[in-house]
Write a protein that holds these residues in place. Structure first.
Motif, PDB file in Angstrom:
ATOM      1  N   SER A  82     -47.597 -34.373 -14.856  1.00  0.00           N
ATOM      2  CA  SER A  82     -49.015 -34.434 -14.534  1.00  0.00           C
ATOM      3  C   SER A  82     -49.738 -34.921 -15.783  1.00  0.00           C
ATOM      4  O   SER A  82     -49.296 -34.661 -16.889  1.00  0.00           O
ATOM      5  N   THR A 109     -46.566 -40.911 -14.780  1.00  0.00           N
ATOM      6  CA  THR A 109     -47.665 -40.113 -14.263  1.00  0.00           C
ATOM      7  C   THR A 109     -48.156 -40.745 -12.979  1.00  0.00           C
ATOM      8  O   THR A 109     -48.414 -41.932 -12.932  1.00  0.00           O
ATOM      9  N   SER A 139     -45.655 -38.497  -6.707  1.00  0.00           N
ATOM     10  CA  SER A 139     -44.578 -38.054  -7.578  1.00  0.00           C
ATOM     11  C   SER A 139     -43.464 -37.396  -6.776  1.00  0.00           C
ATOM     12  O   SER A 139     -42.283 -37.592  -7.064  1.00  0.00           O
ATOM     13  N   TYR A 155     -44.855 -30.978 -12.530  1.00  0.00           N
ATOM     14  CA  TYR A 155     -46.208 -31.292 -12.065  1.00  0.00           C
ATOM     15  C   TYR A 155     -46.913 -30.033 -11.604  1.00  0.00           C
ATOM     16  O   TYR A 155     -47.667 -30.045 -10.648  1.00  0.00           O
TER      17      TYR A 155
END
Lengths: 368, 346
Positions: free
Chosen positions: B47, B88, B94, B108
């Motif tokens: 993140s 990211t 993700s 994350y």
């Protein structure tokens, strides 16, 4: 009584907007803490591009500045509208208090290169064709310079970010979408059913799907279908996604342009014995492109602004960098400053393009 | 026109043939651990917009609590904490990258839930590195002291999160009627909260602490004592790769075990001389723990030299020296009343 009407209008608007103006000015001048922009200016402009290699960006910019200057000298009016605001922008950043001294030195060089270029172009007006040709190769050269081209240490595209990434993604994908759009437009009018149907289906499908979905497919879904051996650079996947999307819209604009050319022109070309290809290249396309240049450029502005979608896909363009800076514990309260600055940058580029666009329109209507 | 049709047909057939060849099945399966060692870098999804957990510094490097764990993985697997490529993207994107194998591991702040862990979603979870819980932030002068006081109040929440669902569950259980105000992003919620158009804002407690520091006068706001949910934030890997999951698990446990032993970045060289068999085994001086996991014998040493033990990582990003000043709470060692517990290294 025109002045009276204008004065009343101005007064009315000022009174209406006065609190807003006052508050904004107060915020910009006193309340806002612009140090967040100063301290993060490097990542705002070039993202994670390695500090030691930033000179490459400046060298690339120098080449572009020189080219801009020379073409300003050669073509005068229409290029002046592009070169002059860029020059003013450089000067503005030189006088901005928080620019670092090294970037000030580079910016001085860029400005002087534009002026030198203007001087050269003024003396060598016959170089037009050569300069135009160089212009075509300028961006690929800059790209190779920035990635390293296996001569300099390699810098992966995932490290590109900020303004650099925003500008690069939008310009390259726009340039790629131009030939694609022309092909689609021609395909749609083609006599071969396969081409015609491909053109129609492609344009309809792409226009009917949101941009984000196309980018998502390009980035995450396509690798599932294509063999694992083939792995594109993720940035190029995104750029191709943008190009494919934009091409569908450009194709419709081109089609409009082709239809705007009177049918007599087609008939005349055929009567003179031109082949289909010659007719398109020599007669129809030049007229069509000039008729639709303004709509093409406004399509570019739309594309330029939509590049902020890459944030969701893991790239840190200008908006992405803004979000990340605002998440840094040291700058937690500074959303407003960061996004204000970013909006100004977007506004500057978009306004610049539409200003150039209006210039072209003007010179076109004059030449008619 | 006949010839034209024929050319088109040939073109279509050729296109299909090429397309089919490209769709050939992928190469044989190899554990990610081996692939990473061949590749020379770990690809970690992280993140980048969660204060304290992952953010971008002005010099263009990422930093944060979870970033340090990603570095620990790289240090253990490849011997170099910087041999990690940080990707990211948004949370959903993700998760997709993890499922399609474009990233090796995801840090994350993902909450470990049964659904996500199940084979239908296809993820596996490594040990929890941060025990969080959902909290509610209110103004000091609002007269709200517990969940019951929220009757009729406007509560801000971010769209589509587990937070939104937890809020509904908890307040319905208590029979409290409230007015949910849904936002896309924290920045919009912050404006609304500061202007008083919402009375309370709910999010994970660690995030609330971070967000409170962003308000114009943080001291005028407080976070209610009640915790609405359990949020064990854990790294995730793709399911079906036991060797990689085991390696990740024990690298993370190593940071916790090191804290329990009192081994830090600064004093690890003294511990390397230790005669204590437990410590010698842990640091790879004796036995072959590392080899069984497919790692080097002294992977624990590499981890601690790179990022320190769990407590050091915590203090660096979330602890007393930072703007967050977060209490260890549930994240203290089990010996100190927390939940951080490493199974024995033997």
């Amino acid at each position: 009584m025109k002045w009276l009407r204008d004065a009343i209008l101005l007064l009315g608007f000022t009174l209406l907007l006065w609190p807003v103006i006052l508050k904004t000015a107060n915020w910009m001048g006193w309340e806002a803490d612009w140090s967040v922009i100063a301290q993060n200016s490097k990542i705002l402009f070039s993202g994670q591009y390695p500090q030691g290699e930033v000179w490459r960006i400046w060298v690339g910019l120098s080449m572009i500045s020189l080219w801009l200057g020379i073409s300003w000298g050669i073509w005068k009016e229409s290029m002046k509208r592009l070169a002059l605001p860029v020059l003013l922008c450089f000067l503005f950043f030189i006088f901005l208090p928080f620019s670092s001294s090294s970037s000030k030195a580079w910016l001085c060089l860029e400005s002087s290169l534009i002026l030198t270029g203007y001087w050269i172009g003024n003396y060598r007006p016959k170089w037009g064709k050569r300069i135009g040709l160089i212009g075509v190769f300028l961006l690929p050269i800059c790209f190779l310079l920035l990635t390293g081209a296996s001569i300099l240490p390699s810098v992966e595209t995932r490290l590109w970010g900020g303004f650099l990434l925003t500008l690069f993604t939008s310009v390259i994908s726009f340039l790629l979408s131009l030939p694609l759009g022309v092909m689609l437009a021609l395909g749609r009018k083609s006599e071969w059913p396969a081409f015609r149907w491909f053109g129609i289906v492609y344009i309809e499908v792409v226009q009917g799907v949101p941009l984000l979905a196309i980018l998502f497919i390009a980035q995450y879904i396509l690798p599932l279908f294509i063999s694992y051996e083939v792995s594109f650079d993720p940035l190029w996947k995104i750029i191709l996604g943008f190009a494919c999307f934009n091409a569908a819209y450009l194709a419709e604009i081109f089609r409009g342009g082709l239809q705007a050319v009177s049918h007599d022109q087609y008939d005349a070309a055929k009567a003179l014995g031109f082949t289909d290809w010659q007719m398109m290249k020599e007669i129809i396309l030049p007229q069509a492109i000039f008729a639709i240049l303004p709509s093409i450029l406004s399509q570019f502005i739309a594309l330029f602004k939509s590049t902020s979608l890459v944030t969701i896909l893991g790239f840190t363009d200008l908006v992405g960098i803004g979000k990340k800076i605002a998440s840094n514990p040291y700058y937690l309260g500074s959303y407003e400053e960061v996004f204000f600055f970013i909006s100004i940058l977007y506004l500057f580029i978009s306004t610049l393009i539409s200003y150039v666009c209006r210039g072209i329109e003007k010179s076109l209507s004059r030449s008619r | 026109m006949r010839r034209v049709a024929l050319i088109q047909l040939v073109a279509i057939v050729m296109f299909l043939t090429v397309a089919c060849q490209h769709a050939a099945p992928p190469k044989e399966q190899k554990s990610l651990l081996d692939q990473i060692q061949e590749r020379g870098k770990v690809i970690a999804g992280v993140s980048s917009t969660i204060p304290g957990f992952g953010y971008l510094k002005p010099d263009g490097h990422y930093e944060g609590f979870e970033i340090d764990f990603a570095k620990a993985i790289a240090a253990a697997v490849l011997g170099d904490p910087d041999a990690v490529e940080l990707r990211t993207a948004g949370m959903q994107e993700s998760l997709v990258s993890l499922q399609t194998g474009q990233i090796d591991i995801l840090f994350y702040s993902v909450t470990w839930t049964a659904t996500r862990d199940s084979s239908s979603v296809g993820l596996n979870f490594a040990p929890t590195i941060y025990y969080d819980g959902q909290g509610i932030m209110v103004r000091n002068n609002s007269g709200i002291h517990n969940l019951k006081d929220l009757e009729g109040k406007r509560i801000g929440v971010i769209k589509g999160t587990t937070t939104e669902l937890n809020l509904t569950d908890q307040l319905r259980k208590l029979g409290v009627h409230y007015q949910p105000v849904v936002f896309d992003e924290w920045i919009a919620a912050k404006e609304a909260y500061e202007k008083g158009s919402i009375d309370a804002y709910t999010a994970d407690r660690s995030s609330l602490v971070a967000y409170r520091t962003a308000l114009s006068t943080p001291s005028e706001h407080r976070i209610l004592r009640e915790v609405l949910s359990k949020e064990p934030l854990s790294p995730a890997v793709k399911g079906g790769d036991d060797q990689w999951l085991d390696a990740v698990k024990w690298i993370l446990f190593a940071t916790i075990q090191a804290e329990e032993f009192g081994i830090t970045k600064a004093n690890i060289d003294q511990f390397l001389q230790s005669q204590d068999p437990q410590i010698a085994r842990f640091l790879g001086q004796e036995g072959d723990l590392g080899k069984h996991l497919g790692l080097s014998p002294d992977f624990t040493v590499k981890v601690i030299k790179a990022v320190g033990n769990y407590g050091e990582i915590y203090d660096r990003h979330l602890g007393p020296g930072t703007v967050f000043d977060l209490d260890r709470g549930l994240n203290a060692l089990w010996t100190k009343g927390g939940l951080m517990f490493s199974p024995p290294f033997r």
